[in-house]
Design a protein around this motif. Structure first.
Motif, PDB file in Angstrom:
ATOM      1  N   SER A  95       0.840  -1.203   0.000  1.00 33.36           N
ATOM      2  CA  SER A  95       0.000   0.000   0.000  1.00 33.36           C
ATOM      3  C   SER A  95       0.877   1.255   0.000  1.00 33.36           C
ATOM      4  O   SER A  95       0.452   2.316  -0.378  1.00 33.36           O
ATOM      5  N   PHE A  96       2.115   1.102   0.463  1.00 30.76           N
ATOM      6  CA  PHE A  96       3.009   2.258   0.555  1.00 30.76           C
ATOM      7  C   PHE A  96       3.981   2.219  -0.622  1.00 30.76           C
ATOM      8  O   PHE A  96       4.237   1.146  -1.176  1.00 30.76           O
ATOM      9  N   PRO A  97       4.516   3.364  -1.025  1.00 29.11           N
ATOM     10  CA  PRO A  97       5.412   3.356  -2.185  1.00 29.11           C
ATOM     11  C   PRO A  97       6.578   2.409  -1.941  1.00 29.11           C
ATOM     12  O   PRO A  97       7.247   2.515  -0.918  1.00 29.11           O
ATOM     13  N   HIS A  98       6.776   1.430  -2.864  1.00 29.17           N
ATOM     14  CA  HIS A  98       7.762   0.408  -2.537  1.00 29.17           C
ATOM     15  C   HIS A  98       9.191   0.905  -2.689  1.00 29.17           C
ATOM     16  O   HIS A  98      10.127   0.256  -2.261  1.00 29.17           O
ATOM     17  N   SER A  99       9.356   2.094  -3.258  1.00 27.73           N
ATOM     18  CA  SER A  99      10.713   2.642  -3.320  1.00 27.73           C
ATOM     19  C   SER A  99      10.974   3.572  -2.133  1.00 27.73           C
ATOM     20  O   SER A  99      11.959   4.275  -2.074  1.00 27.73           O
ATOM     21  N   SER A 100      10.052   3.572  -1.159  1.00 27.80           N
ATOM     22  CA  SER A 100      10.136   4.599  -0.114  1.00 27.80           C
ATOM     23  C   SER A 100      11.200   4.336   0.943  1.00 27.80           C
ATOM     24  O   SER A 100      11.444   5.179   1.785  1.00 27.80           O
ATOM     25  N   GLU A 193      14.866   7.702   0.424  1.00 28.29           N
ATOM     26  CA  GLU A 193      14.049   6.656  -0.187  1.00 28.29           C
ATOM     27  C   GLU A 193      14.881   5.663  -0.985  1.00 28.29           C
ATOM     28  O   GLU A 193      14.357   4.811  -1.690  1.00 28.29           O
ATOM     29  N   GLY A 194      16.191   5.778  -0.899  1.00 27.52           N
ATOM     30  CA  GLY A 194      17.051   4.876  -1.674  1.00 27.52           C
ATOM     31  C   GLY A 194      17.252   3.534  -0.979  1.00 27.52           C
ATOM     32  O   GLY A 194      16.772   3.315   0.129  1.00 27.52           O
ATOM     33  N   ARG A 265      21.143   9.885   7.936  1.00 27.50           N
ATOM     34  CA  ARG A 265      21.559  10.908   6.992  1.00 27.50           C
ATOM     35  C   ARG A 265      21.542  12.262   7.730  1.00 27.50           C
ATOM     36  O   ARG A 265      20.943  12.363   8.811  1.00 27.50           O
ATOM     37  N   PRO A 266      22.148  13.292   7.152  1.00 23.33           N
ATOM     38  CA  PRO A 266      22.094  14.603   7.832  1.00 23.33           C
ATOM     39  C   PRO A 266      20.650  14.992   8.169  1.00 23.33           C
ATOM     40  O   PRO A 266      20.389  15.543   9.256  1.00 23.33           O
ATOM     41  N   GLY A 293      17.545   2.199   9.046  1.00 25.63           N
ATOM     42  CA  GLY A 293      17.501   3.071   7.882  1.00 25.63           C
ATOM     43  C   GLY A 293      17.503   4.517   8.334  1.00 25.63           C
ATOM     44  O   GLY A 293      17.632   4.808   9.536  1.00 25.63           O
ATOM     45  N   ALA A 294      17.328   5.433   7.382  1.00 26.40           N
ATOM     46  CA  ALA A 294      17.442   6.864   7.681  1.00 26.40           C
ATOM     47  C   ALA A 294      16.098   7.515   8.016  1.00 26.40           C
ATOM     48  O   ALA A 294      16.066   8.660   8.467  1.00 26.40           O
ATOM     49  N   ASN A 295      14.998   6.812   7.748  1.00 23.21           N
ATOM     50  CA  ASN A 295      13.680   7.442   7.898  1.00 23.21           C
ATOM     51  C   ASN A 295      13.245   7.492   9.352  1.00 23.21           C
ATOM     52  O   ASN A 295      13.331   6.494  10.068  1.00 23.21           O
TER      53      ASN A 295
END
Ligand code: DP6
Length: 339
Positions: A95-100, A193-194, A265-266, A293-295
């Motif tokens: 349901s969520f963007p798979h590249s997110s 998102e990478g 990430r910064p 991850g960074a999110n």
């Protein structure tokens, strides 16, 4: 026969980090089950002389998933021998963007395990699906996935003071939640998102022989016990302190591994500073957590929504190019079948 399941992702409050044997955790963990970040999986079952499967993700074959899927099927075959005469056509979507950059293995493997369990239930003429078995299978695909089978909150990993807790499957602890946590919000700031530079699987491996490994395991056992107390009493102050300590510890373990690495990430650091400043200035109950991850995940009670969301929209999300996902604690997976 056709079966289908929809299952959510989850966000760990006390983190699973490090494993041994066949997907067994080095330490217990606790998570909130999410609501909107889900995977939907449909399976078309056909009798065949031997087992086989095809897998399409958002309508496309994805060879990148093959090694994890092959390992998963090999591991569950013993407890699902019916599969040896089935050809499965599997279709899955998120349901969520798979590249997110959002961890999707928890929702993906829990949805897949549940759609398989629903088929096995039919083949065995059982009245009900066995969520515990689906949780065990999910773990064999991706450890944290075994916590996604249950509503609201789950514990994974045997803990001497938590009855029913186990290394092989998740435990539903939704009944022990104070009401303030039942509709907790999770806003996920999509800072990067990478693809991650180091996968979770590689990160877990770096816990073998980690210089702080023993202390971390002891800390996680203590934190799970403390978190269960916090979740039942509704103590938001202690919740905020413990959740942030867990997130920062997870990343400190990455930075102090024998092959050290950094996933923040910064923008992650700037967002952490911003959350802490906002909390201090506005006296709002809000905290952050991080996966591998960074999110940044922002966790806050429904009562803080009116204060938090305008700030996220107008200020904080500048650090993520306006990209964020609004999720919340949810009621767990759904499943069904048609012959
Ligand atoms: C940091 O479950 O993705 O999100 O078992 O190798 O598939 P595998 O790892 P995975 O690890 C998740 C780690 C974490 C913390 C957590 O969810 O508890």
């Amino acid at each position: 026969m056709r079966t289908q399941a929809e299952s959510p992702s989850n966000i760990a409050l006390v983190k699973y980090w490090g494993k041994h044997g066949l997907q067994l955790p080095l330490n217990p963990s606790v998570s909130f089950t999410l609501s909107h970040s889900t995977s939907q999986t449909r399976i078309h079952w056909k009798e065949a002389p031997e087992f086989g499967y095809s897998f399409r993700f958002h309508g496309k074959e994805q060879k990148a998933f093959t090694p994890k899927l092959d390992a998963f099927f090999e591991r569950i075959m013993e407890s699902a021998p019916e599969l040896s005469t089935q050809q499965l056509e599997i279709e899955s979507e998120n349901s969520f963007p798979h590249s997110s950059g959002i961890a999707s293995s928890a929702s993906a493997f829990s949805a897949l395990s549940l759609a398989i369990e629903e088929g096995i239930r039919q083949l065995r003429n059982k009245p009900q699906v066995d969520l515990n078995r689906a949780s065990e299978w999910s773990r064999l695909g991706s450890g944290s996935a075994c916590r996604s089978l249950f509503p609201k909150a789950a514990v994974w990993g045997a803990h001497p003071n938590i009855e029913g807790s186990s290394d092989i499957r998740g435990l539903d602890v939704s009944q022990r939640l104070h009401p303030v946590f039942e509709d907790f919000h999770d806003v996920i700031l999509l800072i990067d998102e990478g693809v991650k530079s180091v996968s979770s699987t590689a990160g877990h491996a770096l816990m073998d022989g980690h210089v702080f490994g023993k202390a971390r395991i002891q800390q996680a056992f203590d934190h799970v016990e403390e978190m269960m107390d916090i979740l039942s009493t509704g103590d938001l102050q202690r919740f905020i302190e413990l959740v942030e300590l867990e997130a920062l510890t997870l990343h400190a373990l990455m930075m102090s591994a024998s092959d050290p690495y950094l996933l923040m990430r910064p923008g992650t650091v700037a967002a952490i500073e911003s959350v802490r400043q906002f909390r201090k200035e506005t006296d709002t109950n809000i905290c952050f957590t991080l996966d591998a991850g960074a999110n940044l995940h922002l966790l806050f009670p429904a009562a803080s929504e009116q204060k938090v969301m305008p700030w996220v929209e107008n200020e904080l999300s500048m650090l993520s190019n306006g990209r964020y996902i609004c999720d919340r604690v949810g009621n767990g997976p759904k499943w069904s079948s048609a012959i």
